[in-house]
Design an enzyme around this catalytic site. Structure first.
Site, mmCIF file in Angstrom:
data_model
loop_
_atom_site.group_PDB
_atom_site.id
_atom_site.type_symbol
_atom_site.label_atom_id
_atom_site.label_comp_id
_atom_site.label_asym_id
_atom_site.label_seq_id
_atom_site.Cartn_x
_atom_site.Cartn_y
_atom_site.Cartn_z
ATOM 1 N NE ARG A 37 -55.155 -44.512 -89.861
ATOM 2 C CZ ARG A 37 -54.394 -45.521 -89.461
ATOM 3 N NH1 ARG A 37 -54.601 -46.728 -89.934
ATOM 4 N NH2 ARG A 37 -53.400 -45.321 -88.624
ATOM 5 C CB SER A 106 -58.910 -51.971 -97.314
ATOM 6 O OG SER A 106 -58.237 -50.780 -96.997
ATOM 7 C CE LYS A 135 -57.525 -53.151 -91.006
ATOM 8 N NZ LYS A 135 -58.700 -52.288 -90.854
#
Length: 206
Positions: A37, A106, A135
């Site tokens: 990521r 997602s 997040k």
């Protein structure tokens, strides 16, 4: 073997040496998939990181998944790409990466869960099961009941992500989910290999 079982998501706040060390140790401990990521928007850095992780994963049988960026996945010839809801549409991504690469998506709402059924994807990442510091812009906290519902409704393998740790893993596994994605629990562990082995043991016991 279920490749989604213990799914490591890298921490883009870690420097490259730390990140590759974490990946190497986590894979030795039993991680079955690694998603790289990079949320800072630096594509060159993303490619460099992905290539470094790919080198670590060589000959391990563990798939390299690139978060968000189809171009980076293609550039480094990763095993797959994981899309968010604001990224390239799944059908377009599938056209570009071909039929043999893994494509994850997602899922943040029940409507997205329903819509995903008609998409050319391989698995879904259900986010977030619990609120988490990694997040901050979550739309829905699914919780255990929401996860159990999603597992039943989705025809795709489901990976749970968000706030998962040793205290709630048992309840998560009990939903029948195909895998769990971990960030902090492995990336920030004093011993990432031991942490991965510990979680793998908990997953295997169920």
């Amino acid at each position: 073997m279920n490749p989604y079982r213990l799914y490591l998501v890298t921490d883009d706040q870690q420097d490259l040496a730390t990140l590759t060390h974490v990946v190497k140790e986590a894979v030795a401990g039993g991680v079955t998939m690694v998603q790289v990521r990079e949320k800072q928007g630096d594509i060159r850095a993303f490619i460099d990181t992905a290539l470094a992780v790919k080198k670590v994963l060589k000959d391990t049988g563990v798939a390299l998944i690139i978060n968000d960026r189809v171009d980076v996945a293609l550039a480094v010839d990763a095993e797959g790409v994981h899309l968010g809801q604001s990224d390239m549409p799944a059908a377009m991504a599938r056209h570009l990466i071909g039929p043999d690469k893994l494509l994850g998506l997602s899922i943040e709402t029940e409507q997205q869960l329903q819509d995903a059924e008609s998409l050319p994807i391989d698995y879904i990442g259900l986010s977030a099961i619990f609120a988490t510091s990694t997040k901050t812009n979550i739309k829905k906290e699914w919780g255990i009941e929401g996860l159990a519902m999603a597992v039943k409704k989705s025809s795709f393998p489901t990976v749970a992500i968000g706030g998962i740790n040793a205290t709630n893993l048992g309840d998560i596994i009990a939903t029948g989910v195909d895998g769990v994605a971990l960030v902090s629990a492995i990336c920030h562990a004093d011993d990432p290999q031991q942490a991965a082995r510990y979680f793998k043991g908990l997953l295997s016991a169920k």
